[in-house]
Motif scaffolding. Structure first.
Motif, PDB file in Angstrom:
ATOM      1  N   UNK A 231       0.917  -1.179   0.087  1.00  0.00           N
ATOM      2  CA  UNK A 231       0.029   0.015  -0.155  1.00  0.00           C
ATOM      3  C   UNK A 231       0.949   1.116  -0.020  1.00  0.00           C
ATOM      4  N   UNK A 232       0.388   2.206  -0.701  1.00  0.00           N
ATOM      5  CA  UNK A 232       1.375   3.399  -0.614  1.00  0.00           C
ATOM      6  C   UNK A 232       0.329   4.842  -1.131  1.00  0.00           C
ATOM      7  N   UNK A 233       1.156   5.942  -0.624  1.00  0.00           N
ATOM      8  CA  UNK A 233       0.535   7.297  -0.928  1.00  0.00           C
ATOM      9  C   UNK A 233       1.555   8.130  -1.159  1.00  0.00           C
ATOM     10  N   UNK A 234       1.261   9.028  -2.082  1.00  0.00           N
ATOM     11  CA  UNK A 234       2.369  10.082  -2.537  1.00  0.00           C
ATOM     12  C   UNK A 234       1.593  11.281  -2.340  1.00  0.00           C
ATOM     13  N   UNK A 235       2.964  12.330  -1.974  1.00  0.00           N
ATOM     14  CA  UNK A 235       2.625  13.909  -1.513  1.00  0.00           C
ATOM     15  C   UNK A 235       3.564  14.733  -2.281  1.00  0.00           C
ATOM     16  N   UNK A 236       3.207  15.769  -2.760  1.00  0.00           N
ATOM     17  CA  UNK A 236       4.199  16.672  -3.497  1.00  0.00           C
ATOM     18  C   UNK A 236       3.829  18.040  -2.968  1.00  0.00           C
ATOM     19  N   UNK A 237       4.794  18.822  -2.658  1.00  0.00           N
ATOM     20  CA  UNK A 237       4.802  20.143  -2.082  1.00  0.00           C
ATOM     21  C   UNK A 237       5.729  20.837  -3.061  1.00  0.00           C
ATOM     22  N   UNK A 238       5.367  21.777  -3.702  1.00  0.00           N
ATOM     23  CA  UNK A 238       6.346  22.883  -4.409  1.00  0.00           C
ATOM     24  C   UNK A 238       6.484  24.098  -3.796  1.00  0.00           C
ATOM     25  N   UNK A 239       7.758  24.748  -3.690  1.00  0.00           N
ATOM     26  CA  UNK A 239       8.043  25.674  -2.910  1.00  0.00           C
ATOM     27  C   UNK A 239       8.822  26.471  -3.786  1.00  0.00           C
ATOM     28  N   UNK A 240       8.444  27.775  -4.258  1.00  0.00           N
ATOM     29  CA  UNK A 240       9.111  28.871  -5.028  1.00  0.00           C
ATOM     30  C   UNK A 240      10.437  29.282  -4.191  1.00  0.00           C
ATOM     31  N   UNK A 241      11.315  29.814  -5.161  1.00  0.00           N
ATOM     32  CA  UNK A 241      12.722  30.202  -4.791  1.00  0.00           C
ATOM     33  C   UNK A 241      12.545  31.248  -3.598  1.00  0.00           C
ATOM     34  N   UNK A 242      13.414  31.087  -2.506  1.00  0.00           N
ATOM     35  CA  UNK A 242      13.441  31.825  -1.260  1.00  0.00           C
ATOM     36  C   UNK A 242      12.037  32.106  -0.533  1.00  0.00           C
ATOM     37  N   UNK A 243      10.967  31.631  -1.153  1.00  0.00           N
ATOM     38  CA  UNK A 243       9.632  31.924  -0.531  1.00  0.00           C
ATOM     39  C   UNK A 243       9.637  31.620   1.015  1.00  0.00           C
ATOM     40  N   UNK A 244      10.347  30.615   1.205  1.00  0.00           N
ATOM     41  CA  UNK A 244      10.602  29.791   2.644  1.00  0.00           C
ATOM     42  C   UNK A 244      10.924  31.066   3.536  1.00  0.00           C
ATOM     43  N   UNK A 245      11.352  31.994   3.009  1.00  0.00           N
ATOM     44  CA  UNK A 245      11.848  33.019   4.122  1.00  0.00           C
ATOM     45  C   UNK A 245      10.824  34.347   3.783  1.00  0.00           C
ATOM     46  N   UNK A 246       9.934  34.339   3.227  1.00  0.00           N
ATOM     47  CA  UNK A 246       9.088  35.455   3.049  1.00  0.00           C
ATOM     48  C   UNK A 246       8.091  35.677   4.002  1.00  0.00           C
ATOM     49  N   UNK A 247       7.756  34.780   5.020  1.00  0.00           N
ATOM     50  CA  UNK A 247       6.640  34.733   5.888  1.00  0.00           C
ATOM     51  C   UNK A 247       7.117  35.873   6.670  1.00  0.00           C
ATOM     52  N   UNK A 248       6.550  37.010   6.813  1.00  0.00           N
ATOM     53  CA  UNK A 248       7.005  38.249   7.898  1.00  0.00           C
ATOM     54  C   UNK A 248       6.423  38.062   9.050  1.00  0.00           C
ATOM     55  N   UNK A 249       7.405  38.125   9.907  1.00  0.00           N
ATOM     56  CA  UNK A 249       7.158  38.138  11.364  1.00  0.00           C
ATOM     57  C   UNK A 249       7.602  39.468  12.072  1.00  0.00           C
ATOM     58  N   UNK A 250       6.704  40.316  12.359  1.00  0.00           N
ATOM     59  CA  UNK A 250       6.988  41.521  12.932  1.00  0.00           C
ATOM     60  C   UNK A 250       7.246  41.309  14.087  1.00  0.00           C
ATOM     61  N   UNK A 251       8.610  41.513  14.737  1.00  0.00           N
ATOM     62  CA  UNK A 251       9.035  41.153  16.042  1.00  0.00           C
ATOM     63  C   UNK A 251       8.697  42.317  16.987  1.00  0.00           C
ATOM     64  N   UNK A 252       9.021  43.346  16.662  1.00  0.00           N
ATOM     65  CA  UNK A 252       8.815  44.662  17.844  1.00  0.00           C
ATOM     66  C   UNK A 252       8.115  45.550  17.217  1.00  0.00           C
ATOM     67  N   UNK A 253       6.701  45.418  16.893  1.00  0.00           N
ATOM     68  CA  UNK A 253       5.759  46.417  16.535  1.00  0.00           C
ATOM     69  C   UNK A 253       5.817  47.722  17.720  1.00  0.00           C
ATOM     70  N   UNK A 254       5.343  48.629  17.389  1.00  0.00           N
ATOM     71  CA  UNK A 254       4.995  49.808  18.371  1.00  0.00           C
ATOM     72  C   UNK A 254       4.509  49.133  19.873  1.00  0.00           C
ATOM     73  N   UNK A 255       3.479  48.462  19.418  1.00  0.00           N
ATOM     74  CA  UNK A 255       2.871  47.805  20.515  1.00  0.00           C
ATOM     75  C   UNK A 255       3.522  47.255  21.638  1.00  0.00           C
ATOM     76  N   UNK A 256       4.948  46.745  21.150  1.00  0.00           N
ATOM     77  CA  UNK A 256       5.583  45.845  22.085  1.00  0.00           C
ATOM     78  C   UNK A 256       6.810  46.375  22.541  1.00  0.00           C
ATOM     79  N   UNK A 257       6.989  47.849  22.460  1.00  0.00           N
ATOM     80  CA  UNK A 257       8.200  48.591  22.751  1.00  0.00           C
ATOM     81  C   UNK A 257       8.206  48.887  24.677  1.00  0.00           C
ATOM     82  N   UNK A 258       6.873  48.707  25.086  1.00  0.00           N
ATOM     83  CA  UNK A 258       7.193  48.750  26.763  1.00  0.00           C
ATOM     84  C   UNK A 258       6.982  47.260  27.088  1.00  0.00           C
ATOM     85  N   UNK A 259       6.979  46.218  26.369  1.00  0.00           N
ATOM     86  CA  UNK A 259       6.872  45.124  26.923  1.00  0.00           C
ATOM     87  C   UNK A 259       8.145  44.643  27.691  1.00  0.00           C
ATOM     88  N   UNK A 260       8.159  43.776  28.620  1.00  0.00           N
ATOM     89  CA  UNK A 260       9.261  43.145  29.272  1.00  0.00           C
ATOM     90  C   UNK A 260       9.846  42.028  28.484  1.00  0.00           C
TER      91      UNK A 260
END
Length: 617
Positions: A231-260
């Motif tokens: 028995x078998x199953x196949x899976x395919x995922x295609x990823x564009x060039x450099x797209x793996x690094x394009x998910x934008x994570x906003x680390x320190x927006x203005x609302x986080x400036x006062x966070x500890x």
């Protein structure tokens, strides 16, 4: 009543078949691992094939070997070996006696040595006179110039069984072999670089090699063993060039400036057997709060201008909630958002204690393949004959200092220094020894300075009269090669920001992730991944999940029996995986989950395609 009886009979027959199959595969692995280092390693020659078949209780002729090793064959994998054993049954006593009976036409039970020698040196796989003589000299089954072939057959079969049993016993006794045959480890090959053992270091010989992720060396013309799977199953995922690094994570927006916030450094270290260990952390939140958690490989000031291999290593952080006991940890989340080399998670956590478990797939942090020629000089003598550290070694030691200075205050506490000691010597420095250090080396606020750390290593060189062996033990255990490049370690930094309270973060241990991390990785993929049932097997599921720059697949075996899954990545493009093989097999215990593989781009600047077939053997 008849239907129930039939159903019971079928059920018992199936259980018996499963038991027989389990024993068969155990014997296959035992024989395979007697000759090869891992069930993920391929058979690479006719001689190896013959030897591994003999370990499995077969006595293959050259004709049999040629049947499976043709002119187009360059290697055979574990699945191929199992298939061969299913076809080539071991000889029974009756078959052996029947063969001898054709020579002993008078049925005396004996064959003269002259007759035996004539047959064995002129027919079939011809033996030499010396080889025949080694048989006829055995007193157990020879008498008065004759071979007692009944005794010979008994001894042959008992010896064959003893060999098989010895292989099985070795498999059961050696935990490292047991782990390897399950397919839970990448394979490693010693390169023969000897490391001095004058320190009681757990790291004795570290230089090992990986198979390339581009796959095994089997000829494409030979049909894949996946074709014989049920028995078998196949899976395919295609990823564009450099797209793996394009998910934008906003680390320190203005609302986080006062966070500890709280921050700690740490490091992944590659073990001799391919296992990865790292610091583990405990996080305490006094009250419920919105938090942001990040992890990334850390740059080291002294390494600027050098090639920093570790900056391309993938990192992740799994957040687990501590309940009544440390053994009972519950997965909360993990860092799946990505911004370049940084991974993060934002959400809300209740008050209490959490464990932060760093993780890397092993796709890029792996054993070096490049052979290092020569050896960097660590110490030298000045005009007065006094020992001194070379500039290159001083720079490496300052890099190390930055890595082990977990709180980043420019000083080493006893606790930080002990992580270093445990890694390099397997021992801890107690308060009394620390007091001696304080008397001899520069300290501030009872913490060792950079200069004190350099002087400590110089003292070690002086203790050995300039012999650098102990110094190399330290360097190699911290991931450095003989050219003083850090290639088998990845320093990282984790940071926690909280909106409503001051987070407290503390490094607790330096060890492998263990079952807690394995379960967390599997659970994260099952919770977020795409499930596919193995066609023709309703109790086996393959979950696939893409998180930033990696794709992870998990096998979930819900059946009552252990299963062997064949994994084929031959259609993938521009990929590398943590196992270092394109085709391999893994065994999954009943009612359990395990990671099949982690896959990343070989070159992130180009499109990559993950295309995998999971098949039930």
């Amino acid at each position: 009543g008849n239907q129930k009886a039939t159903h019971l009979e079928n059920s018992q027959r199936k259980k018996s078949q499963h038991a027989e199959e389990a024993i068969f595969y155990m014997n296959c692995r035992a024989a395979y691992l007697t000759v090869l280092k891992s069930s993920l390693e391929n058979i690479k020659s006719k001689e190896q094939l013959s030897l591994v078949l003999q370990q499995a209780g077969r006595n293959p002729s050259q004709k049999t070997i040629n049947k499976y090793w043709t002119s187009q064959t360059t290697s055979l994998n574990f699945d191929d070996f199992c298939a061969i054993l299913k076809k080539e049954k071991p000889a029974t006593k009756n078959e052996l006696l029947e063969a001898f009976g054709k020579i002993d036409t008078d049925k005396t039970g004996y064959i003269s040595h002259d007759e035996l020698c004539k047959i064995l040196t002129t027919r079939g796989d011809k033996m030499t006179w010396e080889e025949v003589a080694s048989i006829t000299k055995q007193a157990d089954f020879n008498c008065n110039g004759k071979l007692d072939y009944n005794k010979f057959c008994e001894l042959y079969l008992s010896t064959s069984e003893r060999c098989c049993k010895a292989a099985r016993d070795r498999l059961e006794i050696d935990p490292r072999l047991r782990q390897q045959h399950l397919g839970n480890q990448t394979e490693n090959f010693p390169e023969g670089i000897t490391v001095p053992v004058s320190k009681p270091s757990p790291r004795v010989s570290r230089k090992t090699d990986h198979k390339l992720a581009k796959g095994d060396s089997r000829s494409p013309s030979r049909p894949s063993s996946a074709q014989s799977c049920k028995a078998s199953t196949s899976t395919t995922v295609t990823v564009a060039a450099s797209s793996s690094r394009n998910t934008k994570l906003i680390i320190e927006p203005d609302t986080m400036k006062e966070w500890q916030w709280a921050q700690s450094r740490g490091c992944f270290y590659l073990e001799e057997n391919g296992e990865i260990i790292s610091h583990k952390y405990r996080l305490h939140l006094p009250q419920r709060s919105a938090v942001c958690v990040t992890i990334k490989p850390s740059s080291i000031p002294q390494a600027e201008g050098k090639s920093c291999h570790w900056l391309s290593v993938d990192t992740a952080l799994f957040i687990l909630k501590e309940n009544e006991t440390q053994e009972n940890l519950q997965l909360v989340s993990f860092t799946e958002l990505q911004n370049k080399e940084m991974f993060g998670w934002r959400g809300e956590l209740g008050s209490g204690v959490y464990w932060l478990l760093p993780f890397t797939t092993g796709c890029r942090l792996r054993k070096e393949k490049t052979q290092i020629t020569g050896e960097a000089k660590l110490v030298w003598r000045d005009e007065d004959g006094e020992l001194a550290l070379t500039e290159e070694f001083r720079a490496a030691l300052l890099d190390i200092f930055e890595t082990i200075d977990l709180d980043g205050n420019g000083l080493l506490s006893l606790e930080e220094y002990n992580f270093f000691e445990l890694r390099t010597s397997g021992e801890k420095c107690d308060q009394e020894a620390w007091a001696v250090c304080k008397e001899n080396f520069e300290m501030k606020k009872n913490e060792l300075t950079r200069q004190g750390f350099l002087d400590l290593n110089l003292m070690e060189a002086n203790d050995r009269d300039g012999d650098p062996w102990d110094l190399w033990v330290t360097l190699l255990s911290l991931g450095y090669n003989k050219a003083l490049e850090m290639t088998e370690a990845c320093p990282f930094v984790i940071a926690i920001s909280a909106e409503r309270c001051k987070p407290r973060l503390k490094a607790i241990s330096l060890e492998a992730g263990g079952s807690q991390l394995s379960r967390a990785v599997c659970r994260s993929v099952v919770n977020k991944g795409e499930p596919k049932v193995l066609d023709g097997s309703e109790n086996i599921f393959i979950y696939t999940y893409r998180s930033g720059s990696r794709v992870t697949s998990v096998i979930d075996n819900k059946s009552e029996n252990k299963v062997i899954i064949h994994v084929n990545n031959e259609q993938s493009k521009n990929c590398l995986n943590n196992r270092g093989l394109t085709v391999f097999a893994v065994e999954v215990a009943p009612k359990s989950m395990m990671v099949s593989q982690h896959v990343m781009a070989l070159n992130e600047q180009e499109e990559w395609i993950y295309s995998c077939v999971h098949s039930l053997v």
